[in-house]
Design a protein around this motif. Structure first.
Motif, short mmCIF file in Angstrom:
data_model
loop_
_atom_site.label_atom_id
_atom_site.label_comp_id
_atom_site.label_asym_id
_atom_site.label_seq_id
_atom_site.Cartn_x
_atom_site.Cartn_y
_atom_site.Cartn_z
N ILE A 199 -24.18 72.70 9.07
CA ILE A 199 -25.19 72.30 8.09
C ILE A 199 -26.52 72.08 8.80
CG2 ILE A 199 -25.80 70.55 6.37
CD1 ILE A 199 -23.30 71.77 5.44
N ARG A 207 -19.07 59.56 -2.38
CA ARG A 207 -17.65 59.93 -2.48
C ARG A 207 -16.78 58.75 -2.08
NH1 ARG A 207 -13.36 62.35 0.42
NH2 ARG A 207 -12.19 63.74 -0.96
N LYS A 208 -17.20 58.06 -1.03
CA LYS A 208 -16.47 56.87 -0.56
C LYS A 208 -16.42 55.83 -1.69
CE LYS A 208 -16.56 53.82 3.46
NZ LYS A 208 -17.29 53.50 4.69
N ALA A 210 -31.96 69.65 7.92
CA ALA A 210 -32.64 69.26 6.68
C ALA A 210 -31.65 68.90 5.57
CB ALA A 210 -33.55 70.38 6.21
N ARG A 211 -30.44 69.36 5.68
CA ARG A 211 -29.46 69.09 4.61
C ARG A 211 -28.58 67.88 4.91
NH1 ARG A 211 -28.23 75.48 3.33
NH2 ARG A 211 -30.42 76.00 3.34
N LYS A 212 -28.81 67.28 6.06
CA LYS A 212 -27.96 66.15 6.45
C LYS A 212 -28.12 64.98 5.49
CE LYS A 212 -26.95 66.78 11.32
NZ LYS A 212 -27.06 66.22 12.66
N ALA A 213 -29.32 64.77 4.98
CA ALA A 213 -29.55 63.65 4.06
C ALA A 213 -28.72 63.83 2.80
CB ALA A 213 -31.03 63.55 3.72
N SER A 214 -28.69 65.06 2.29
CA SER A 214 -27.88 65.34 1.09
C SER A 214 -26.41 65.10 1.38
CB SER A 214 -28.05 66.80 0.66
OG SER A 214 -29.37 67.07 0.29
N LEU A 215 -25.98 65.55 2.54
CA LEU A 215 -24.58 65.42 2.92
C LEU A 215 -24.20 63.96 3.10
CD1 LEU A 215 -21.96 66.79 3.72
CD2 LEU A 215 -22.84 67.02 6.03
N ALA A 216 -25.07 63.21 3.77
CA ALA A 216 -24.80 61.78 3.99
C ALA A 216 -24.67 61.06 2.65
CB ALA A 216 -25.92 61.17 4.82
N ARG A 217 -25.54 61.40 1.72
CA ARG A 217 -25.49 60.76 0.40
C ARG A 217 -24.21 61.15 -0.34
NH1 ARG A 217 -29.69 62.93 -1.50
NH2 ARG A 217 -31.24 61.58 -0.60
N PHE A 218 -23.85 62.41 -0.25
CA PHE A 218 -22.62 62.87 -0.91
C PHE A 218 -21.40 62.11 -0.37
CE2 PHE A 218 -18.84 65.57 -0.72
CZ PHE A 218 -18.64 65.83 -2.06
N LEU A 219 -21.32 61.99 0.96
CA LEU A 219 -20.17 61.32 1.58
C LEU A 219 -20.13 59.84 1.21
CD1 LEU A 219 -20.24 62.99 5.12
CD2 LEU A 219 -18.55 63.37 3.32
N MET A 271 -16.39 76.70 7.36
CA MET A 271 -17.69 76.34 6.80
C MET A 271 -18.75 76.38 7.92
SD MET A 271 -18.80 72.76 5.03
CE MET A 271 -18.93 73.02 3.31
N PRO A 272 -19.87 77.07 7.71
CA PRO A 272 -20.91 77.10 8.75
C PRO A 272 -21.51 75.71 8.95
CG PRO A 272 -21.30 78.74 7.03
CD PRO A 272 -20.21 77.85 6.54
#
Lengths: 203, 26
Positions: free
Chosen positions: B4, B19-20, B7-16, B1-2
């Motif tokens: 991230i 998910r938790k 700018a996409r870190k906020a989306s990723l942080a929210r997803f993680l 996976m390339p």
């Protein structure tokens, strides 16, 4: 027709926070069971080409978690380990910590979770893919059924089918495209399209 | 996976984070 007796009030300025609220409202308020929603935001690259890139996304997951896990278990052991490794790395990057990840991070990554994560790395230029096509033609694209997804010209749609999605929808708005995906078979609904027009009517 | 983009870190942080929560509540 999308017309109503009262015009929609202009939505507030576009921020990631408000995008998240709108995506969540769209999914949680829908009668149908959507697995995720993504807003692909339009911009221009150095050659003035329109590019649709990740704006924000809301992942809800499947209603039937057991079904999701059984689907995920069809992936190879190597694939499962790869996903876990990537998730651990992403978690470390976000938390800024090299400490061992908690158990939640090591939980098996389902196919739709993985599809959503990979989406963050994607973009669409010059009307390519389902999102690009919807934006370029200013017309919603509604693909329902595994056979239709599998035979799509769009690689993303074919990938979606492989990861267990049965419905993929792209609805254009002023600044981009709202994409929804579901592991359920969902038929076209003007109600959903009207909601997108109201929620994503920002300038 | 390339990697991230920032700018996409906020989306990723929210997803993680979500998910938790999902895993804890399962």
């Amino acid at each position: 027709s999308a017309s109503t007796s009262t015009p929609a009030a202009p939505a507030p300025a576009l921020t990631q926070e408000s995008l998240q609220q709108r995506l969540q409202a769209l999914i949680e308020g829908a009668r149908e069971s959507w697995t995720y929603a993504i807003f692909w935001q339009s911009s221009y690259d150095y050659s003035a080409t329109t590019v649709l890139g990740w704006g924000d996304g809301y992942y809800k997951g499947e209603e039937d978690k057991g079904k999701a896990m059984s689907k995920a278990s069809s992936s190879s052991l190597a694939e499962k380990e790869h996903r876990k490794k990537v998730l651990r790395e992403l978690n470390s990057m976000i938390s800024g910590s090299t400490a061992p990840a908690d158990d939640a991070v090591d939980e098996e990554v389902t196919d739709t979770e993985w599809f959503f994560l990979v989406s963050m790395t994607q973009s669409f230029i010059n009307g390519s893919g389902l999102p690009g096509q919807a934006f370029f033609d200013s017309t919603p694209v509604w693909v329902s059924g595994p056979d239709r997804l599998a035979s799509s010209m769009c690689e993303r749609a074919r990938q979606a089918q492989v990861f267990g999605l049965q419905t993929m929808v792209c609805i254009p708005s002023a600044n981009g495209v709202v994409e929804l995906g579901s592991t359920e078979l969902i038929t076209q609904s003007s109600d959903l399209m009207n909601k997108v027009r109201v929620l994503f009517n920002f300038n | 996976m390339p990697s991230i983009p920032q700018a996409r870190k906020a989306s990723l942080a929210r997803f993680l984070e979500k998910r938790k929560e999902r895993v804890m509540n399962a």
